[in-house]
Design a protein around this motif. Structure first.
Motif, short mmCIF file in Angstrom:
data_model
loop_
_atom_site.label_atom_id
_atom_site.label_comp_id
_atom_site.label_asym_id
_atom_site.label_seq_id
_atom_site.Cartn_x
_atom_site.Cartn_y
_atom_site.Cartn_z
N GLU A 1 0.83 -1.21 0.00
CA GLU A 1 0.00 0.00 0.00
C GLU A 1 0.86 1.26 0.00
N SER A 2 1.96 1.21 0.73
CA SER A 2 2.87 2.35 0.79
C SER A 2 3.51 2.60 -0.58
N LYS B 1 0.88 4.18 -2.76
CA LYS B 1 0.68 5.58 -2.37
C LYS B 1 1.80 6.46 -2.91
N SER B 2 3.03 6.01 -2.84
CA SER B 2 4.16 6.78 -3.38
C SER B 2 4.04 6.97 -4.88
N ASN C 1 1.20 6.85 -6.70
CA ASN C 1 0.09 7.77 -6.97
C ASN C 1 0.50 9.21 -6.69
N LYS C 2 1.27 9.42 -5.63
CA LYS C 2 1.69 10.77 -5.27
C LYS C 2 2.59 11.38 -6.34
N TRP D 1 0.45 12.35 -9.22
CA TRP D 1 -0.30 13.58 -8.90
C TRP D 1 0.61 14.79 -8.96
N THR E 1 -8.21 11.71 -6.96
CA THR E 1 -9.02 10.49 -7.05
C THR E 1 -9.17 9.98 -8.48
N LYS F 1 -5.84 5.74 -10.17
CA LYS F 1 -6.20 4.46 -9.59
C LYS F 1 -5.05 3.48 -9.78
N GLU G 1 11.90 3.32 -3.60
CA GLU G 1 11.07 2.62 -2.60
C GLU G 1 11.58 1.22 -2.29
#
Length: 120
Positions: free
Chosen positions: A18-19, A22-23, A25-26, A29, A38, A41, A93
Motif C-alpha cells: 500500500e505504501s 501511495k508513493s 500515486n503521489k 499527482w 481520485t 487508480k 522505494e
C-alpha cells in the motif's frame, strides 16, 4: 484515468504494498498532468509463475512491471516523463529492501487509452 497496474514476481521484496502504491500515486499527482487525486487508480497484481530469460531455476532474476494507461492526447515527452518518474520512485522505494540474491529489473510502460473511456 489514469490506471496504474503493478505486477511483481514473488522473489521481489515489497514489504508495504500500500505504501508503494501511495508513493506512485503521489508522484503521478505531483507531475501536474491529472485533474484530481481520485482520478489516479492503482492496483497490484501478483505473479505466481514466471521466468526471466531461458533458465532461472534458482529464480535469481525478478522484475516489477508497471503499466500506466492514460487518456489520449499526451505527448511522447510527457509519457517519457511519467515513465521516468515511476521507474525512479519504484527504485527508491525498493532499493534497500531487496535481497542481494535477486537481480531486479524495473519496467514501465505508458500507454495512451483507446479514446473511448466511460466512468461514473
Amino acid at each position: 484515468m489514469p490506471h496504474l497496474t503493478i505486477q511483481a514476481t514473488p522473489n521481489v521484496s515489497i514489504t508495504h504494498k500500500e505504501s508503494l502504491l501511495k508513493s506512485l500515486n503521489k508522484v503521478l499527482w505531483d507531475s501536474g498532468h491529472f485533474g484530481k487525486p481520485t482520478d489516479i487508480k492503482a492496483r497490484m497484481i501478483p505473479i505466481d509463475t514466471f521466468l526471466v530469460g531461458l533458465e532461472d531455476d534458482e529464480q535469481t532474476n525478478g522484475f516489477i512491471y508497471a503499466n500506466l494507461k492514460i487518456m489520449t492526447g499526451r505527448s511522447l515527452d510527457i509519457c517519457n516523463q511519467l515513465a521516468e518518474l515511476l521507474v525512479t520512485t519504484i527504485e527508491v522505494e525498493l532499493s534497500e529492501k531487496q535481497s542481494e540474491r535477486v537481480d531486479l529489473q524495473i519496467c514501465v510502460e505508458v500507454e495512451n487509452g483507446s479514446g473511448v473511456y466511460h466512468k461514473k
